[in-house]
Design a protein around this motif. Structure first.
Motif, mmCIF file in Angstrom:
data_model
loop_
_atom_site.group_PDB
_atom_site.id
_atom_site.type_symbol
_atom_site.label_atom_id
_atom_site.label_comp_id
_atom_site.label_asym_id
_atom_site.label_seq_id
_atom_site.Cartn_x
_atom_site.Cartn_y
_atom_site.Cartn_z
ATOM 1 N N GLU A 6 34.160 43.376 32.339
ATOM 2 C CA GLU A 6 35.055 43.990 32.124
ATOM 3 C C GLU A 6 36.380 43.935 32.333
ATOM 4 O O GLU A 6 37.610 43.936 31.722
ATOM 5 N N LEU A 7 36.925 43.682 33.357
ATOM 6 C CA LEU A 7 38.235 44.018 34.964
ATOM 7 C C LEU A 7 38.244 42.753 34.069
ATOM 8 O O LEU A 7 39.416 42.618 34.558
ATOM 9 N N ALA A 8 38.020 41.585 34.271
ATOM 10 C CA ALA A 8 38.556 40.666 33.290
ATOM 11 C C ALA A 8 39.620 40.379 32.486
ATOM 12 O O ALA A 8 40.332 39.648 32.309
ATOM 13 N N HIS A 9 39.486 41.696 31.320
ATOM 14 C CA HIS A 9 40.560 42.268 30.950
ATOM 15 C C HIS A 9 41.582 42.779 30.402
ATOM 16 O O HIS A 9 42.935 43.124 29.986
ATOM 17 N N GLN A 10 41.867 43.097 32.185
ATOM 18 C CA GLN A 10 42.684 43.883 32.988
ATOM 19 C C GLN A 10 43.383 43.167 33.573
ATOM 20 O O GLN A 10 43.570 41.543 34.001
ATOM 21 N N ASP A 11 45.215 43.745 34.255
ATOM 22 C CA ASP A 11 46.217 42.720 34.604
ATOM 23 C C ASP A 11 45.984 42.740 36.342
ATOM 24 O O ASP A 11 44.720 42.984 36.621
ATOM 25 N N VAL A 15 42.831 43.711 38.654
ATOM 26 C CA VAL A 15 42.046 43.236 39.012
ATOM 27 C C VAL A 15 42.005 43.192 40.636
ATOM 28 O O VAL A 15 40.874 43.124 41.280
ATOM 29 N N GLU A 16 42.594 42.876 41.379
ATOM 30 C CA GLU A 16 43.041 43.359 43.026
ATOM 31 C C GLU A 16 42.712 44.361 43.566
ATOM 32 O O GLU A 16 42.255 44.180 44.590
ATOM 33 N N ALA A 17 42.973 45.433 42.922
ATOM 34 C CA ALA A 17 43.105 46.541 43.727
ATOM 35 C C ALA A 17 41.430 47.390 43.278
ATOM 36 O O ALA A 17 40.896 48.054 44.574
ATOM 37 N N THR A 18 40.387 47.162 42.035
ATOM 38 C CA THR A 18 39.557 47.246 41.938
ATOM 39 C C THR A 18 38.792 46.033 42.636
ATOM 40 O O THR A 18 37.313 46.669 43.225
ATOM 41 N N ALA A 19 39.050 45.006 43.280
ATOM 42 C CA ALA A 19 38.675 43.450 44.335
ATOM 43 C C ALA A 19 38.522 44.184 45.383
ATOM 44 O O ALA A 19 37.276 44.912 46.540
ATOM 45 N N ARG A 20 39.331 45.051 46.263
ATOM 46 C CA ARG A 20 39.753 46.036 47.306
ATOM 47 C C ARG A 20 38.113 47.045 47.370
ATOM 48 O O ARG A 20 37.685 47.224 48.375
ATOM 49 N N GLU A 21 38.548 47.610 46.343
ATOM 50 C CA GLU A 21 37.334 48.886 46.024
ATOM 51 C C GLU A 21 35.783 48.511 46.113
ATOM 52 O O GLU A 21 34.795 48.905 46.849
ATOM 53 N N TRP A 22 35.719 47.113 45.433
ATOM 54 C CA TRP A 22 34.794 46.887 45.609
ATOM 55 C C TRP A 22 34.596 46.068 46.911
ATOM 56 O O TRP A 22 32.699 45.233 47.092
ATOM 57 N N GLY A 23 35.074 46.351 47.646
ATOM 58 C CA GLY A 23 34.821 45.350 49.186
ATOM 59 C C GLY A 23 34.787 43.566 49.647
ATOM 60 O O GLY A 23 34.143 43.527 49.940
ATOM 61 N N ALA A 45 40.266 33.894 33.909
ATOM 62 C CA ALA A 45 39.447 34.474 34.760
ATOM 63 C C ALA A 45 39.845 34.482 36.262
ATOM 64 O O ALA A 45 41.301 34.588 36.308
ATOM 65 N N TYR A 46 38.856 35.349 37.297
ATOM 66 C CA TYR A 46 38.955 35.049 38.130
ATOM 67 C C TYR A 46 38.339 35.282 39.165
ATOM 68 O O TYR A 46 37.319 35.126 38.218
ATOM 69 N N THR A 47 38.371 35.280 40.571
ATOM 70 C CA THR A 47 37.039 34.452 41.416
ATOM 71 C C THR A 47 37.608 35.376 42.082
ATOM 72 O O THR A 47 38.611 35.741 43.403
ATOM 73 N N LEU A 48 36.159 36.201 42.729
ATOM 74 C CA LEU A 48 36.323 37.387 43.820
ATOM 75 C C LEU A 48 35.663 36.525 45.452
ATOM 76 O O LEU A 48 34.676 36.404 44.872
ATOM 77 N N GLY A 49 36.393 36.759 45.678
ATOM 78 C CA GLY A 49 35.618 36.210 47.405
ATOM 79 C C GLY A 49 35.424 37.518 48.422
ATOM 80 O O GLY A 49 36.166 38.043 48.745
#
Length: 255
Positions: A6-11, A15-23, A45-49
């Motif tokens: 779902e997050l892939a549909h966001q700007d 994505v970056e703010a949510t990634a930080r929330e997820w760790g 697409a995006y990749t989270l590390g």
């Protein structure tokens, strides 16, 4: 994984703010643009590390953008990853445009033997499945630890589906929400699904098979226009928000 799809549909800032929330402390964005007559304007697409996990999520597309792809069984096939089977040409071309960026991100971010996961909704699900196949069949040293798709259309021929099922047994989860029409397309027998179905019924229960009398039957080409209309049940059940809501409720019942 559904929330990541779902997050892939966001700007990008979201994505970056949510990634930080997820760790996750590192994010790489992937984007490519297309020219007409290709039906998509672009692909993202995006990749989270993170310390233990890498997640690549592919953005989906509106079914109306894919109407011709989803209704036409005569689309010329494209050679499959590593020469295994064949795939839908449009899906293969979309992944091809993103793959160098995705592969570079995985090489860069996988610095401590992290697990690798692919996910996506709709078209993004097809790309996630093909990304897992490309990584495995073209670079056997690294196989994704999990592939999660939501409302994925049929993507490949029986040969690739069979080899993928063998390689990704117990590591693939293909979710279909009730009457979602997109997984019923493109029509068989040219294109097939991989296994590992998880069907969400009208009450939100998750099954490993489609219950008797539940879910849409395969549809003929003449019905596709109606089934892909925004007001249809098949499209409402395809919404990524419907998947997230159903799976969150299922998790709450189990918890």
């Amino acid at each position: 994984m559904a929330r990541a799809a779902e997050l892939a549909h966001q700007d990008e800032p979201t994505v970056e703010a949510t990634a930080r929330e997820w760790g996750f402390d590192r994010v790489r964005h992937h984007h490519t643009a297309f020219r007409p007559p290709f039906p998509l304007r672009d692909a993202r697409a995006y990749t989270l590390g993170g310390r233990h996990v890498l997640v690549t999520a592919f953005r989906g597309a509106e079914p109306a953008e894919l109407r011709d792809w989803l209704s036409d069984a005569t689309t010329p096939p494209w050679p499959g990853p590593g020469g295994v089977g064949t795939v839908h040409h449009g899906f293969a071309e979309t992944l091809r445009s993103l793959w160098p960026q995705v592969r570079t991100a995985l090489k860069e971010l996988r610095d401590d033997d992290q697990q690798v996961y692919f996910t996506g909704h709709g078209l993004g699900g097809a790309l996630a499945m093909l990304a897992g196949a490309r990584l495995h069949f073209e670079d056997p040293r690294l196989t994704a630890d999990g592939v999660y798709t939501f409302g994925q259309p049929r993507t490949c021929d029986p040969g690739l589906a069979r080899e993928f099922n063998t390689a990704f047994a117990e590591r693939t989860y293909r979710f279909v929400n009730h009457d979602d029409v997109v997984p019923q397309l493109p029509p068989e027998p040219v294109f097939r699904h991989v296994s590992a179905l998880r069907h969400i019924d009208s009450r939100g229960a998750v099954h490993h098979t489609v219950p008797l009398g539940g879910g849409l039957p395969d549809r003929g080409r003449g019905c596709v226009a109606d089934l892909l209309s925004p007001a249809s049940d098949g499209i409402r059940d395809h919404l990524v928000s419907a998947y997230v809501s159903a799976l969150e409720q299922a998790a709450e019942r189990r918890g």
